[in-house]
Each structure stands twice: as structure tokens, then as C-alpha cells.
Design a protein around this motif. Structure first.
Motif, PDB file in Angstrom:
ATOM      1  N   VAL A   1       2.718   6.189   1.466  1.00 11.39           N
ATOM      2  CA  VAL A   1       3.304   7.451   1.010  1.00 11.39           C
ATOM      3  C   VAL A   1       4.459   7.858   1.906  1.00 11.39           C
ATOM      4  O   VAL A   1       5.527   8.247   1.427  1.00 11.39           O
ATOM      5  N   MET A   2       4.282   7.772   3.214  1.00 10.83           N
ATOM      6  CA  MET A   2       5.347   8.174   4.136  1.00 10.83           C
ATOM      7  C   MET A   2       6.567   7.256   4.001  1.00 10.83           C
ATOM      8  O   MET A   2       7.705   7.714   4.085  1.00 10.83           O
ATOM      9  N   THR A   3       6.352   5.976   3.771  1.00 10.16           N
ATOM     10  CA  THR A   3       7.470   5.050   3.562  1.00 10.16           C
ATOM     11  C   THR A   3       8.251   5.446   2.320  1.00 10.16           C
ATOM     12  O   THR A   3       9.492   5.474   2.331  1.00 10.16           O
ATOM     13  N   ARG A   4       7.555   5.777   1.250  1.00 10.10           N
ATOM     14  CA  ARG A   4       8.241   6.178   0.017  1.00 10.10           C
ATOM     15  C   ARG A   4       8.967   7.505   0.176  1.00 10.10           C
ATOM     16  O   ARG A   4      10.042   7.697  -0.376  1.00 10.10           O
ATOM     17  N   VAL A   5       8.376   8.431   0.930  1.00 11.13           N
ATOM     18  CA  VAL A   5       9.040   9.712   1.171  1.00 11.13           C
ATOM     19  C   VAL A   5      10.339   9.493   1.936  1.00 11.13           C
ATOM     20  O   VAL A   5      11.383  10.063   1.597  1.00 11.13           O
ATOM     21  N   LYS A   6      10.294   8.657   2.957  1.00 11.22           N
ATOM     22  CA  LYS A   6      11.507   8.370   3.736  1.00 11.22           C
ATOM     23  C   LYS A   6      12.565   7.704   2.870  1.00 11.22           C
ATOM     24  O   LYS A   6      13.747   8.025   2.946  1.00 11.22           O
TER      25      LYS A   6
ATOM     26  N   PRO B   1      -5.656   4.741   5.966  1.00  8.53           N
ATOM     27  CA  PRO B   1      -4.397   4.671   6.713  1.00  8.53           C
ATOM     28  C   PRO B   1      -3.291   3.944   5.957  1.00  8.53           C
ATOM     29  O   PRO B   1      -2.124   4.314   6.034  1.00  8.53           O
ATOM     30  N   ALA B   2      -3.642   2.921   5.197  1.00 13.46           N
ATOM     31  CA  ALA B   2      -2.624   2.176   4.445  1.00 13.46           C
ATOM     32  C   ALA B   2      -1.971   3.068   3.394  1.00 13.46           C
ATOM     33  O   ALA B   2      -0.755   2.980   3.174  1.00 13.46           O
ATOM     34  N   LEU B   3      -2.751   3.923   2.757  1.00  7.44           N
ATOM     35  CA  LEU B   3      -2.201   4.821   1.746  1.00  7.44           C
ATOM     36  C   LEU B   3      -1.248   5.833   2.386  1.00  7.44           C
ATOM     37  O   LEU B   3      -0.156   6.076   1.874  1.00  7.44           O
ATOM     38  N   ALA B   4      -1.658   6.410   3.507  1.00  7.76           N
ATOM     39  CA  ALA B   4      -0.799   7.378   4.194  1.00  7.76           C
ATOM     40  C   ALA B   4       0.516   6.718   4.613  1.00  7.76           C
ATOM     41  O   ALA B   4       1.590   7.301   4.468  1.00  7.76           O
ATOM     42  N   SER B   5       0.438   5.496   5.104  1.00 15.12           N
ATOM     43  CA  SER B   5       1.644   4.767   5.507  1.00 15.12           C
ATOM     44  C   SER B   5       2.550   4.494   4.307  1.00 15.12           C
ATOM     45  O   SER B   5       3.770   4.664   4.389  1.00 15.12           O
TER      46      SER B   5
END
Length: 117
Positions: free
Chosen positions: A70-75, A64-68
Motif C-alpha cells: 500500500v505504501m509503495t502504491r501511495v508513493k 507487513p507485506a500488505l502495508a508495504s
């Protein structure tokens, strides 16, 4: 009866054939080409064995930390994407010290060509 497929067309259909997404007639055309073409048959054997191996690999779920992260960097990329795009080209710019003499040389050359009799 449709025309025979060539190598390029046959190889382009490998993905759909492996996923069983081709219509029956097109799949028959591909298989017919594979039966008569050693090069494509060898390519199909390599491709299908790779797909089979990949399908046997156990799927892993990302932490879950990795997915979070990645999504933060995408945003962030979406928010500041245009500014970074502008900066990405900065590495390929010519230094002014080189550009000015080139422009002056081009102007002098153009003047001499126009002034020549």
C-alpha cells in the motif's frame, strides 16, 4: 434556554454522542429531542447498536507485506498523480469525428442567424 434541535441537527450529532464528545448541555438537548421524537429515537437505536457491534469486533493487524504494498502504491501515486489525473479524463472526451461536425454546424447556424434580415 436554547431552541429545540430539528431532525437533521440531531442526526448530525449521533457520531459525537456515541463517542461521548458532546458538551453536557448539547448532549442534554440531543437526548431531549430523542425522548420526544420517535423517528430520531429509532435512528439513534440503529446507529448506537451498530457502533456497539463494531466496537466488539476484534481488531486485526494488516500483514507487513500488505502495508508495504500500500505504501509503495501511495508513493507511486504521489509521484505520477498528475499524469494519471490527465489520463483519467481521457475516457470522457468526445471523438474528433463527432466534435468537428458539431462545431461546423454551430458556426453555420450562427452565420445564418446573423445573416437573416
Amino acid at each position: 434556554m436554547s431552541a429545540q434541535l430539528n431532525h437533521r441537527e440531531t442526526k448530525a450529532l449521533f457520531v459525537a454522542l456515541a463517542d461521548e464528545e458532546l458538551p453536557a448541555e448539547k448532549a442534554r438537548e440531543v437526548r431531549s429531542h430523542l425522548d420526544g421524537c420517535g423517528e430520531c429515537q429509532q435512528g439513534w437505536q440503529r446507529y448506537s447498536s451498530t457502533v456497539l457491534r463494531l466496537r466488539q469486533v476484534e481488531k486485526q493487524k494488516a500483514p507487513p507485506a500488505l502495508a508495504s504494498l500500500v505504501m509503495t502504491r501511495v508513493k507511486r501515486q504521489r509521484r505520477f498523480g498528475l499524469k494519471r489525473l490527465h489520463l483519467a479524463h481521457a475516457h470522457y472526451r468526445l471523438p474528433v469525428e463527432i466534435l468537428i461536425p458539431l462545431l461546423i454546424a454551430a458556426a453555420v447556424g450562427a452565420y445564418l442567424l446573423m445573416a437573416a434580415p
